[in-house]
Design a protein around this motif. Structure first.
Motif, PDB file in Angstrom:
ATOM      1  N   SER A  11       0.649  -1.255  -0.152  1.00 12.57           N
ATOM      2  CA  SER A  11       0.435  -0.097  -0.016  1.00 12.57           C
ATOM      3  C   SER A  11       0.842   1.093  -0.414  1.00 12.57           C
ATOM      4  N   GLY A  12       2.576   1.095   0.177  1.00 18.37           N
ATOM      5  CA  GLY A  12       2.836   2.010   0.276  1.00 18.37           C
ATOM      6  C   GLY A  12       3.837   2.407   0.005  1.00 18.37           C
ATOM      7  N   GLY A  13       4.488   0.556  -1.725  1.00 17.28           N
ATOM      8  CA  GLY A  13       5.288   0.911  -2.215  1.00 17.28           C
ATOM      9  C   GLY A  13       7.106   0.723  -1.597  1.00 17.28           C
ATOM     10  N   ASP A  14       6.745   0.371  -0.863  1.00 18.23           N
ATOM     11  CA  ASP A  14       7.833   0.318   0.767  1.00 18.23           C
ATOM     12  C   ASP A  14       8.575  -0.635  -0.216  1.00 18.23           C
ATOM     13  N   SER A  15       8.361  -1.990  -0.854  1.00 16.07           N
ATOM     14  CA  SER A  15       9.864  -2.483  -1.256  1.00 16.07           C
ATOM     15  C   SER A  15      10.471  -1.994  -2.563  1.00 16.07           C
ATOM     16  N   LEU A  16       9.541  -0.396  -3.296  1.00 14.05           N
ATOM     17  CA  LEU A  16      10.725  -0.081  -4.416  1.00 14.05           C
ATOM     18  C   LEU A  16      11.302   0.950  -3.959  1.00 14.05           C
ATOM     19  N   PRO A  17      11.774   1.646  -4.904  1.00 10.90           N
ATOM     20  CA  PRO A  17      13.475   2.544  -4.588  1.00 10.90           C
ATOM     21  C   PRO A  17      12.674   3.777  -4.418  1.00 10.90           C
ATOM     22  N   LYS A  18      13.341   4.231  -3.659  1.00 12.81           N
ATOM     23  CA  LYS A  18      12.566   5.916  -2.768  1.00 12.81           C
ATOM     24  C   LYS A  18      13.486   6.658  -3.458  1.00 12.81           C
TER      25      LYS A  18
ATOM     26  N   ALA B 266       4.430  -4.703   9.196  1.00 16.58           N
ATOM     27  CA  ALA B 266       3.045  -4.696   9.779  1.00 16.58           C
ATOM     28  C   ALA B 266       2.051  -4.133   8.825  1.00 16.58           C
ATOM     29  N   HIS B 267       1.736  -2.788   8.296  1.00 23.12           N
ATOM     30  CA  HIS B 267       0.857  -2.561   7.879  1.00 23.12           C
ATOM     31  C   HIS B 267       0.790  -2.714   6.568  1.00 23.12           C
ATOM     32  N   LEU B 268       1.127  -4.194   5.652  1.00 23.94           N
ATOM     33  CA  LEU B 268       1.037  -4.486   4.827  1.00 23.94           C
ATOM     34  C   LEU B 268       0.934  -5.870   5.238  1.00 23.94           C
ATOM     35  N   ARG B 269       1.104  -6.473   5.721  1.00 24.45           N
ATOM     36  CA  ARG B 269       0.520  -7.968   5.944  1.00 24.45           C
ATOM     37  C   ARG B 269      -1.022  -8.053   5.805  1.00 24.45           C
TER      38      ARG B 269
ATOM     39  N   VAL C  74       0.398 -14.774  10.801  1.00 24.57           N
ATOM     40  CA  VAL C  74       0.947 -12.810  10.773  1.00 24.57           C
ATOM     41  C   VAL C  74       0.300 -11.600  11.115  1.00 24.57           C
ATOM     42  N   ASN C  75      -0.580 -12.157  10.589  1.00 27.17           N
ATOM     43  CA  ASN C  75      -1.369 -10.190  11.503  1.00 27.17           C
ATOM     44  C   ASN C  75      -1.782 -10.152  13.131  1.00 27.17           C
ATOM     45  N   ALA C  76      -1.674 -11.251  13.171  1.00 27.53           N
ATOM     46  CA  ALA C  76      -2.465 -11.947  15.114  1.00 27.53           C
ATOM     47  C   ALA C  76      -1.544 -11.191  16.016  1.00 27.53           C
ATOM     48  N   SER C  77       0.089 -11.519  14.795  1.00 25.72           N
ATOM     49  CA  SER C  77       1.608 -10.983  15.561  1.00 25.72           C
ATOM     50  C   SER C  77       1.790 -10.385  16.188  1.00 25.72           C
ATOM     51  N   VAL C  78       0.953  -9.058  15.127  1.00 30.02           N
ATOM     52  CA  VAL C  78       1.297  -7.883  15.074  1.00 30.02           C
ATOM     53  C   VAL C  78       0.025  -6.197  15.300  1.00 30.02           C
TER      54      VAL C  78
ATOM     55  N   LYS D  42      -0.945  -3.133  16.398  1.00 31.23           N
ATOM     56  CA  LYS D  42       1.083  -2.230  15.800  1.00 31.23           C
ATOM     57  C   LYS D  42       0.410  -2.258  14.525  1.00 31.23           C
ATOM     58  N   MET D  43      -0.422  -2.122  13.601  1.00 26.78           N
ATOM     59  CA  MET D  43      -0.414  -2.253  12.521  1.00 26.78           C
ATOM     60  C   MET D  43      -1.476  -0.683  12.551  1.00 26.78           C
ATOM     61  N   PRO D  44      -0.739  -0.105  11.800  1.00 22.28           N
ATOM     62  CA  PRO D  44      -1.388   1.379  11.262  1.00 22.28           C
ATOM     63  C   PRO D  44      -1.774   1.649   9.777  1.00 22.28           C
ATOM     64  N   PHE D  45      -3.139   2.209   9.813  1.00 18.11           N
ATOM     65  CA  PHE D  45      -4.197   2.040   8.904  1.00 18.11           C
ATOM     66  C   PHE D  45      -3.463   2.254   7.702  1.00 18.11           C
TER      67      PHE D  45
END
Length: 392
Positions: free
Chosen positions: A3-10, A241-244, A310-314, A317-320
């Protein structure tokens, strides 16, 4: 699903926009710029919930009205998002144009088409299956089906081609949101299972055959994507967390296939064409669809169970992020598949499980809806540097 492209070059820090509440005042025009394709995750999930309510096995007085209200709300929300997208295209054309060539956002284009598919499905259920069933509406749904079939297939071809030829990022990264490209075509098969039984025999046969082909096409693409997701998890570990919530997306591939195959087999017109010449075909295909569905169900449950852990573990702590809507749409398919297997087997226990799953979907939808409204109000999304377009 990113949802935020975290795995892409910044981008370089000096080119990034100021973020959050410390940024200068941003008006409606500035916020419209950041209404990305990922927003249609909300409409495909809301429409999916209306379908789940229509098909839940244990109903009460007024449930039809509740489901219809949710469907009408989905129509209003979809219209609003389309207006925002049109405004974005007019006011920020170059930025909008890049949304088709940057994987972080472009993969979410599939959610726009999926939103249309659940609208067609809801029209069928609330207007025909459990509604007045006007002849003109039945014919309209048939036309809408074929238009959607053509457009969704064209999108699945062009979207991959555009990324291969013009992607702004090399190598083109694989993100769980890539499922949505194949999903948009795959849902053609699911729609066919909902509408075929209420069409004249000639139309029904064409819808069933085409729907089976589309379902196979989408499921195979999704199966390939599932292998990539598991490979990425093994190599890189769990995502932020927010991508899980995106890890629920693979659940829907097998689940919607179960719904499509069983529904198509039950809708076969026994007195027309091939099926009239082979009278045993319907019974045979119903049996194959049921046991093939049971064959796929446990695999879908396995993916579902991993995603839950996987989601229960965070939890807490999961921002929207807009990926929260992925809690709903794939699990609508999982719920519907459970209900259909229960109906075919005549198992009241399985049907009650399906009803409980439907109730949980309603609760999770409220969590996602409140979280979404709150995030917009607090400027955590639809804000410079906060959304799927932040890498551009």
């Amino acid at each position: 699903m990113s949802s935020g492209g975290d795995s892409l070059p910044k981008r370089a820090p000096e080119k990034q926009e100021e973020q959050g509440n410390n940024a200068p005042a941003v008006g409606i025009r500035g916020r419209v710029k950041h209404v990305t394709w990922a927003w249609f995750l909300s409409t495909m999930s809301t429409g999916g919930l209306s379908i789940a309510l229509a098909e839940t096995p244990h109903k009460f007085h007024g449930l039809y009205t509740i489901g219809l209200i949710i469907f009408l709300f989905d129509l209003c929300l979809f219209t609003l998002l389309c207006v925002c997208m049109l405004a974005r295209a007019v006011l920020h054309f170059h930025h909008f144009k890049k949304s088709f060539t940057h994987p972080a956002e472009s993969y979410f284009l599939g959610s726009f088409y999926l939103s249309i598919s659940v609208i067609i499905g809801s029209v069928q259920l609330y207007g025909v299956t459990y509604g007045p069933g006007y002849p003109w509406l039945i014919s309209t749904i048939n036309v809408l089906y074929w238009i959607y079939a053509a457009v969704s297939l064209l999108n699945s071809l062009l979207q991959y081609y555009v990324l291969l030829a013009y992607s702004a990022v090399r190598p083109v990264p694989f993100l769980p949101s890539a499922f949505l490209v194949g999903y948009s075509a795959m849902l053609t098969g699911t729609i066919s299972s909902l509408i075929a039984g209420h069409q004249p025999p000639g139309r029904a046969t064409a819808i069933i055959i085409s729907g089976c082909a589309y379902q196979g096409f989408g499921w195979i693409i999704s199966l390939i994507c599932t292998a990539f997701v598991i490979k990425n998890l093994m190599e890189n570990g769990l995502p932020p967390a927010h991508l899980r919530p995106g890890l629920f997306i693979p659940v829907g591939a097998g689940a919607y296939t179960i719904v499509a195959l069983i529904g198509q087999a039950n809708a076969i017109p026994e007195t027309y064409g091939y099926f009239a010449a082979h009278p045993a075909a319907k019974s045979i295909l119903q049996t194959i669809a049921l046991f093939g569905g049971i064959f796929l169900w446990l695999f879908s449950f396995w993916i579902f169970a991993i995603a839950v852990m996987v989601n229960a573990s965070v939890m807490g702590k999961m921002p929207f992020a807009l990926t929260w809507w992925a809690f709903i749409f794939p699990n609508v398919g999982f719920t519907l598949s459970t209900v259909m297997v229960g109906r075919e087997l005549g198992s009241e226990v399985i049907l009650w499980v399906g009803s409980v799953m439907t109730a949980l979907l309603v609760a999770i939808w409220w969590v996602a809806f409140v979280g979404c409204v709150r995030a917009v109000w607090l400027k955590r999304i639809v804000w410079p540097g906060k959304d799927e377009d932040k890498d551009r």
